[in-house]
Design a protein around this motif. Structure first.
Motif, PDB file in Angstrom:
ATOM      1  N   TYR A  97       0.813  -1.213   0.000  1.00 12.55           N
ATOM      2  CA  TYR A  97       0.000   0.000   0.000  1.00 12.55           C
ATOM      3  C   TYR A  97       0.850   1.268   0.000  1.00 12.55           C
ATOM      4  O   TYR A  97       0.506   2.253  -0.654  1.00 12.55           O
ATOM      5  N   LEU A 110      -9.171   1.526   5.519  1.00 13.22           N
ATOM      6  CA  LEU A 110      -9.650   0.308   6.168  1.00 13.22           C
ATOM      7  C   LEU A 110     -10.938   0.588   6.941  1.00 13.22           C
ATOM      8  O   LEU A 110     -11.895  -0.186   6.871  1.00 13.22           O
ATOM      9  N   TYR A 130      -8.022  -6.776   3.071  1.00 13.10           N
ATOM     10  CA  TYR A 130      -7.956  -6.587   4.517  1.00 13.10           C
ATOM     11  C   TYR A 130      -8.550  -7.800   5.218  1.00 13.10           C
ATOM     12  O   TYR A 130      -9.227  -8.620   4.604  1.00 13.10           O
ATOM     13  N   SER A 131      -8.290  -7.888   6.492  1.00  8.62           N
ATOM     14  CA  SER A 131      -8.827  -8.953   7.324  1.00  8.62           C
ATOM     15  C   SER A 131      -9.466  -8.315   8.546  1.00  8.62           C
ATOM     16  O   SER A 131      -8.907  -7.399   9.146  1.00  8.62           O
ATOM     17  N   HIS A 186      -3.717   3.947   5.054  1.00  9.11           N
ATOM     18  CA  HIS A 186      -4.269   2.598   5.133  1.00  9.11           C
ATOM     19  C   HIS A 186      -5.355   2.497   6.195  1.00  9.11           C
ATOM     20  O   HIS A 186      -6.431   1.937   5.955  1.00  9.11           O
ATOM     21  N   GLU A 187      -5.111   3.026   7.383  1.00 11.01           N
ATOM     22  CA  GLU A 187      -6.076   2.927   8.480  1.00 11.01           C
ATOM     23  C   GLU A 187      -7.373   3.653   8.136  1.00 11.01           C
ATOM     24  O   GLU A 187      -8.470   3.184   8.469  1.00 11.01           O
ATOM     25  N   SER A 236     -14.432  -1.292   5.768  1.00 11.26           N
ATOM     26  CA  SER A 236     -14.894  -2.347   6.678  1.00 11.26           C
ATOM     27  C   SER A 236     -16.153  -1.959   7.453  1.00 11.26           C
ATOM     28  O   SER A 236     -16.659  -2.756   8.227  1.00 11.26           O
ATOM     29  N   GLN A 250      -9.591 -13.234   4.690  1.00  7.50           N
ATOM     30  CA  GLN A 250      -9.259 -12.077   3.859  1.00  7.50           C
ATOM     31  C   GLN A 250     -10.483 -11.599   3.084  1.00  7.50           C
ATOM     32  O   GLN A 250     -11.273 -12.404   2.600  1.00  7.50           O
TER      33      GLN A 250
END
Length: 143
Positions: free
Chosen positions: A50, A133, A71-72, A129-130, A137, A79
């Protein structure tokens, strides 16, 4: 054709289909070319890192991108993958570029069937990324 008169280059859709269906391409960077008359593929890559993807975003210019974000959620969920569309328009990009990218986005975005999330970034914290995510999600798993 967008309201700004910008069209899509022939390679835009096949590159996206390869990412979506082939699962070999990890991301695509799009940029305006041909005197701001067309959206072109600037780069495709199979690199899933990333940070390397974000390094493709120039500090002083705009871009569009598509990234296959994996992502997980943990807890044995396994995944997951969501295709994200990015509009990169940094604060210090020229005003004209920001205006053209903004008014041309829909031409590309509508042509790409299968996008799960849109990410708009004016600085790197908005595309971290965070941050992404959290967006992809939402509503998934035990949140």
């Amino acid at each position: 054709m967008s309201r700004s008169g910008v069209g899509l280059a022939a390679e835009c859709i096949p590159a996206f289909e390869e990412l979506k269906l082939g699962k070999k391409t990890k991301y695509i960077i799009y940029k305006l070319g041909d005197g701001n008359k067309s959206i072109n593929v600037e780069k495709t890559s199979d690199d899933g890192d990333y940070d390397n993807f974000l390094a493709q975003f120039p500090e002083n210019d705009c871009r569009y991108a598509v990234y296959d974000f994996e992502y997980s959620l943990g807890g044995g969920e396994g995944q997951r993958s969501k295709i994200c569309f990015y509009t990169w328009s940094p604060d210090n990009a020229p005003v004209k570029a920001k205006m053209i990218y903004s008014s041309s986005k829909d031409a590309l975005r509508r042509a790409l069937a299968g996008i799960h999330a849109e990410i708009q970034g004016t600085d790197f914290s908005e595309v971290a990324h965070e941050t992404v995510l959290e967006k992809v999600s939402k509503g998934a798993g035990n949140r």
